[in-house]
Design a protein around this motif. Sequence first.
Motif, PDB file in Angstrom:
ATOM      1  N   GLU A 298       2.834   8.157  15.594  1.00 10.26           N
ATOM      2  CA  GLU A 298       2.631   9.499  15.047  1.00 10.26           C
ATOM      3  C   GLU A 298       2.719   9.483  13.521  1.00 10.26           C
ATOM      4  N   CYS A 299       3.750   8.808  12.970  1.00 10.78           N
ATOM      5  CA  CYS A 299       3.901   8.747  11.511  1.00 10.78           C
ATOM      6  C   CYS A 299       2.791   7.899  10.885  1.00 10.78           C
ATOM      7  N   TRP A 300       2.400   6.846  11.590  1.00 13.84           N
ATOM      8  CA  TRP A 300       1.341   5.992  11.052  1.00 13.84           C
ATOM      9  C   TRP A 300       0.029   6.757  10.910  1.00 13.84           C
ATOM     10  N   GLU A 301      -0.311   7.552  11.915  1.00 10.40           N
ATOM     11  CA  GLU A 301      -1.555   8.322  11.859  1.00 10.40           C
ATOM     12  C   GLU A 301      -1.539   9.273  10.665  1.00 10.40           C
ATOM     13  N   ARG A 302      -0.355   9.805  10.327  1.00  6.42           N
ATOM     14  CA  ARG A 302      -0.262  10.733   9.201  1.00  6.42           C
ATOM     15  C   ARG A 302      -0.315  10.006   7.853  1.00  6.42           C
ATOM     16  N   LEU A 303       0.183   8.767   7.818  1.00  3.62           N
ATOM     17  CA  LEU A 303       0.252   8.042   6.548  1.00  3.62           C
ATOM     18  C   LEU A 303      -1.045   7.329   6.190  1.00  3.62           C
ATOM     19  N   VAL A 304      -1.805   6.891   7.208  1.00  4.34           N
ATOM     20  CA  VAL A 304      -2.994   6.070   6.962  1.00  4.34           C
ATOM     21  C   VAL A 304      -3.933   6.654   5.915  1.00  4.34           C
TER      22      VAL A 304
ATOM     23  N   SER B 129       0.831  -1.210   0.000  1.00  3.19           N
ATOM     24  CA  SER B 129       0.000   0.000   0.000  1.00  3.19           C
ATOM     25  C   SER B 129       0.861   1.254   0.000  1.00  3.19           C
ATOM     26  N   LEU B 130       1.984   1.199   0.713  1.00  2.00           N
ATOM     27  CA  LEU B 130       2.882   2.353   0.761  1.00  2.00           C
ATOM     28  C   LEU B 130       3.513   2.594  -0.607  1.00  2.00           C
ATOM     29  N   ARG B 131       3.913   1.528  -1.286  1.00  2.00           N
ATOM     30  CA  ARG B 131       4.464   1.684  -2.634  1.00  2.00           C
ATOM     31  C   ARG B 131       3.434   2.284  -3.589  1.00  2.00           C
ATOM     32  N   GLN B 132       2.190   1.844  -3.462  1.00  2.00           N
ATOM     33  CA  GLN B 132       1.124   2.407  -4.297  1.00  2.00           C
ATOM     34  C   GLN B 132       0.918   3.885  -3.990  1.00  2.00           C
ATOM     35  N   ALA B 133       0.985   4.246  -2.714  1.00  2.00           N
ATOM     36  CA  ALA B 133       0.797   5.644  -2.318  1.00  2.00           C
ATOM     37  C   ALA B 133       1.904   6.527  -2.885  1.00  2.00           C
ATOM     38  N   VAL B 134       3.136   6.017  -2.861  1.00  2.00           N
ATOM     39  CA  VAL B 134       4.262   6.764  -3.426  1.00  2.00           C
ATOM     40  C   VAL B 134       4.072   6.957  -4.928  1.00  2.00           C
ATOM     41  N   GLU B 135       3.640   5.887  -5.601  1.00  2.00           N
ATOM     42  CA  GLU B 135       3.421   5.968  -7.051  1.00  2.00           C
ATOM     43  C   GLU B 135       2.290   6.941  -7.377  1.00  2.00           C
ATOM     44  N   THR B 136       1.208   6.876  -6.608  1.00  2.00           N
ATOM     45  CA  THR B 136       0.061   7.762  -6.841  1.00  2.00           C
ATOM     46  C   THR B 136       0.432   9.223  -6.597  1.00  2.00           C
ATOM     47  N   ALA B 137       1.249   9.457  -5.580  1.00  2.00           N
ATOM     48  CA  ALA B 137       1.639  10.828  -5.249  1.00  2.00           C
ATOM     49  C   ALA B 137       2.655  11.398  -6.224  1.00  2.00           C
TER      50      ALA B 137
ATOM     51  N   GLY C 117       5.957  10.163  -6.228  1.00  2.00           N
ATOM     52  CA  GLY C 117       7.290  10.053  -5.637  1.00  2.00           C
ATOM     53  C   GLY C 117       7.253  10.194  -4.127  1.00  2.00           C
ATOM     54  N   ALA C 118       8.347   9.737  -3.489  1.00  4.81           N
ATOM     55  CA  ALA C 118       8.422   9.780  -2.028  1.00  4.81           C
ATOM     56  C   ALA C 118       8.418  11.216  -1.499  1.00  4.81           C
ATOM     57  N   LYS C 119       9.041  12.132  -2.215  1.00  6.05           N
ATOM     58  CA  LYS C 119       9.088  13.519  -1.751  1.00  6.05           C
ATOM     59  C   LYS C 119       7.701  14.146  -1.751  1.00  6.05           C
ATOM     60  N   GLU C 120       6.909  13.827  -2.779  1.00  7.44           N
ATOM     61  CA  GLU C 120       5.562  14.383  -2.855  1.00  7.44           C
ATOM     62  C   GLU C 120       4.676  13.791  -1.756  1.00  7.44           C
ATOM     63  N   LEU C 121       4.804  12.487  -1.509  1.00  3.57           N
ATOM     64  CA  LEU C 121       4.038  11.866  -0.424  1.00  3.57           C
ATOM     65  C   LEU C 121       4.459  12.444   0.919  1.00  3.57           C
ATOM     66  N   ALA C 122       5.747  12.716   1.062  1.00  2.00           N
ATOM     67  CA  ALA C 122       6.238  13.315   2.307  1.00  2.00           C
ATOM     68  C   ALA C 122       5.625  14.697   2.526  1.00  2.00           C
ATOM     69  N   ALA C 123       5.542  15.482   1.454  1.00  2.00           N
ATOM     70  CA  ALA C 123       4.966  16.825   1.566  1.00  2.00           C
ATOM     71  C   ALA C 123       3.494  16.762   1.939  1.00  2.00           C
ATOM     72  N   ARG C 124       2.779  15.782   1.408  1.00  2.00           N
ATOM     73  CA  ARG C 124       1.344  15.668   1.684  1.00  2.00           C
ATOM     74  C   ARG C 124       1.069  15.105   3.076  1.00  2.00           C
ATOM     75  N   SER C 125       1.888  14.136   3.496  1.00  2.00           N
ATOM     76  CA  SER C 125       1.613  13.438   4.758  1.00  2.00           C
ATOM     77  C   SER C 125       2.342  14.037   5.948  1.00  2.00           C
ATOM     78  N   GLN C 126       3.345  14.885   5.692  1.00  2.00           N
ATOM     79  CA  GLN C 126       4.181  15.443   6.757  1.00  2.00           C
ATOM     80  C   GLN C 126       5.010  14.372   7.455  1.00  2.00           C
ATOM     81  N   VAL C 127       5.284  13.276   6.744  1.00  4.62           N
ATOM     82  CA  VAL C 127       6.246  12.266   7.182  1.00  4.62           C
ATOM     83  C   VAL C 127       7.476  12.437   6.303  1.00  4.62           C
ATOM     84  N   SER C 128       8.658  12.488   6.900  1.00 10.92           N
ATOM     85  CA  SER C 128       9.856  12.828   6.133  1.00 10.92           C
ATOM     86  C   SER C 128      10.110  11.817   5.019  1.00 10.92           C
TER      87      SER C 128
END
Length: 301
Positions: free
Chosen positions: A49-55, A10-18, A20-31
């Motif tokens: 804390e990071c899980w709540e932001r990523l879910v 699911s995390l890989r899919q989220a990175v692809e949808t966003a 890239g990892a940098k874009e997902l980081a900007a949206r989720s506030q997880v580094s």
Amino acid sequence: MRINDHILHSLRQAVETAGGAKELAARSQVSASNISRYLSGKVRSITDECWERLVPFLDLPVPPAVSGTITNTPELRSFIISAMEKCGMENTEQLRRAIGYDSGNSLKRLFDGELNWFPDVLSAVFDALNCDPSTAPLRPGEMELLAPRGIYRDGAMLVRPVPVVEWANAASHLENLESDTVIMRRWDPETTPTVPVPASSRRDTKAFRVHGISMEPRILDDDIVLVEPAENFDAIPDNKVVVVRFNEQSCIPEKVVCKRLRKQNGSQLLLTSDNPEGKIIPFELQDVAWVGIVVRKISEM
């Protein structure tokens, strides 16, 4: 949250949808560095804390239970809504004001079933609605996570009480955390000293009353320090004040210390004292069972 194959997918899919990892980081506030570590397998678990932001960005049919949270079942939501109706509350905004919560969006997502309940928030809801937790549709293990009944009766969710652990008991307290012992059931608000911390602080924040003068003048004897657990020493900047618990295999006599972390020559780790007469402790990573960053001190409690 332990990273299993489903979460990793699911995390890989989220990175692809966003994009890239940098874009997902900007949206989720997880580094982005943390996200990269999750994907590479260098880190095998995600902090609460990071899980709540990523879910919200993960394609998961039901919010998986995070250690220390309470499953947000339809039965539990119906129980709360029924209690709100009995109290004359018409919407979540009225409930938010009643418990003094600072995030209307999070409360809405809780009622939409998108998030699981943190025990302090659910405890405040039960107190505000005058609910008997024993009648709620909770599992026995979840019931034990709740705060003592009545502790949030005055709607004090902008701050929450954290039990103060005396320095002499710090080692055993942290050992209990390693074995996932439920700490909340071990303290009585009538007899245990507590310190108020902002509701926005991390749920795993610990409060220790430090004894000794090795960190004077920054931290004095009998000061209370608030400590946030750290995943590893890479996540802690040089020169930060930390609390470290050494394991039983280490040759260091003190089992718990409050010191300043110094990283020398890129690899050597030292724990130093602010007091010139205090100790300097060199150590290895394998000596450490637990480490946390001191984020605040409170005097004269």
